[in-house]
Design a protein around this motif. Structure first.
Motif, PDB file in Angstrom:
ATOM      1  N   ASN A  74       0.816  -1.222   0.000  1.00  0.00           N
ATOM      2  CA  ASN A  74       0.000   0.000   0.000  1.00  0.00           C
ATOM      3  C   ASN A  74       0.847   1.269   0.000  1.00  0.00           C
ATOM      4  O   ASN A  74       0.501   2.268   0.648  1.00  0.00           O
ATOM      5  CB  ASN A  74      -0.965   0.002   1.195  1.00  0.00           C
ATOM      6  CG  ASN A  74      -2.034  -1.075   1.077  1.00  0.00           C
ATOM      7  OD1 ASN A  74      -2.642  -1.225   0.019  1.00  0.00           O
ATOM      8  ND2 ASN A  74      -2.240  -1.836   2.137  1.00  0.00           N
ATOM      9  N   ASP A  75       1.982   1.215  -0.716  1.00  0.00           N
ATOM     10  CA  ASP A  75       2.887   2.362  -0.858  1.00  0.00           C
ATOM     11  C   ASP A  75       3.497   2.812   0.469  1.00  0.00           C
ATOM     12  O   ASP A  75       3.866   3.983   0.633  1.00  0.00           O
ATOM     13  CB  ASP A  75       2.168   3.548  -1.518  1.00  0.00           C
ATOM     14  CG  ASP A  75       1.766   3.252  -2.950  1.00  0.00           C
ATOM     15  OD1 ASP A  75       2.574   2.620  -3.675  1.00  0.00           O
ATOM     16  OD2 ASP A  75       0.646   3.619  -3.348  1.00  0.00           O
ATOM     17  N   ASP A 111       3.959  -2.784  -4.044  1.00  0.00           N
ATOM     18  CA  ASP A 111       3.859  -1.417  -3.523  1.00  0.00           C
ATOM     19  C   ASP A 111       4.483  -1.260  -2.144  1.00  0.00           C
ATOM     20  O   ASP A 111       3.858  -0.747  -1.211  1.00  0.00           O
ATOM     21  CB  ASP A 111       2.391  -0.974  -3.482  1.00  0.00           C
ATOM     22  CG  ASP A 111       1.705  -1.107  -4.835  1.00  0.00           C
ATOM     23  OD1 ASP A 111       2.343  -0.747  -5.840  1.00  0.00           O
ATOM     24  OD2 ASP A 111       0.564  -1.595  -4.889  1.00  0.00           O
ATOM     25  N   THR A 113       8.293  -0.359   0.054  1.00  0.00           N
ATOM     26  CA  THR A 113       9.670   0.128   0.055  1.00  0.00           C
ATOM     27  C   THR A 113      10.395  -0.354   1.303  1.00  0.00           C
ATOM     28  O   THR A 113       9.854  -0.290   2.416  1.00  0.00           O
ATOM     29  CB  THR A 113       9.703   1.671   0.022  1.00  0.00           C
ATOM     30  OG1 THR A 113       9.129   2.130  -1.208  1.00  0.00           O
ATOM     31  CG2 THR A 113      11.130   2.191   0.124  1.00  0.00           C
ATOM     32  N   ASN A 145       6.420  -2.812  -8.050  1.00  0.00           N
ATOM     33  CA  ASN A 145       6.674  -1.553  -7.341  1.00  0.00           C
ATOM     34  C   ASN A 145       7.286  -1.790  -5.960  1.00  0.00           C
ATOM     35  O   ASN A 145       6.857  -1.202  -4.962  1.00  0.00           O
ATOM     36  CB  ASN A 145       5.384  -0.737  -7.226  1.00  0.00           C
ATOM     37  CG  ASN A 145       4.832  -0.320  -8.580  1.00  0.00           C
ATOM     38  OD1 ASN A 145       5.587   0.074  -9.463  1.00  0.00           O
ATOM     39  ND2 ASN A 145       3.527  -0.445  -8.753  1.00  0.00           N
TER      40      ASN A 145
END
Length: 199
Positions: A74-75, A111, A113, A145
């Motif tokens: 979810n980013d 999604d 990082t 991502n």
């Protein structure tokens, strides 16, 4: 559910048995932190939903044996993950290994990082090491991502006495990997004997 803020709210529903992660305590089971693929009651889950940026400063992560499932990022960012290997003065082991997962199979991560992750090895001279950020072995894994921003590998001083040190950025060995929109930057390797390191 009544929205009194006068704002448009979007809600995302995920079907299945997922652990929702808002802080380190959400992946703590029996006193250990890790993505073990079960809930706190020991029930197998379908995966993880990361709902907030999570800072793992001061926490050592324990490697999960096997994982098959989904991680929805979810980013969000998982920062300051530390994967540590140590050995005692009297130790009969000849090899040690560390990653988030030992085996990552038929899984999807999206999604998400990883920021300022550290792999640290402080083991006896001559001991062999296998380490990576995500998994020692990965098969049929889809990454979408997924970003690594800062990964530091500290080999300690054990790499000067014949031990084989094998480090990977995401995986140590892999097959059937699909990657889309993934990036990596800031790999730093602090080693005494570069010839012993296999990246």
């Amino acid at each position: 559910l009544v929205n009194t803020a006068g704002k448009v709210v979007y809600m995302k529903f995920v079907d299945g048995n997922f652990v929702r992660v808002n802080g380190p305590g959400d992946i703590k089971i029996n006193g250990k932190y890790g993505f073990f693929g079960t809930d706190e009651d020991g029930n197998k889950i379908d995966g993880y939903v990361i709902e907030s940026d999570v800072d793992f400063s001061g926490i050592s992560i324990t490697m999960a044996d096997d994982f098959t499932g989904v991680i929805y990022g979810n980013d969000h960012t998982l920062s300051n993950l530390t994967l540590s290997l140590t050995s005692k003065k009297v130790n009969t082991d000849t090899e040690k290994s560390i990653a988030l997962f030992s085996n990552l199979n038929d899984s999807t991560i999206s999604d998400l990082t990883f920021e300022n992750a550290v792999i640290s090895a402080q083991v006896s001279e001559g001991m062999s090491i296998k380490a990576a950020l995500l998994a020692l072995s990965a098969k049929n894994v889809s990454l979408s991502n997924v970003h690594v921003v800062g990964l530091t590998i500290n080999s300690g001083n054990g790499d000067v006495a014949g031990g084989k040190y094998s480090f990977g950025d995401l995986f140590l060995s892999s097959s059937g990997i699909k990657m889309e929109g993934c990036t990596g930057e800031g790999l730093v390797a602090n080693v005494l004997n570069p010839s012993a390191i296999r990246l």
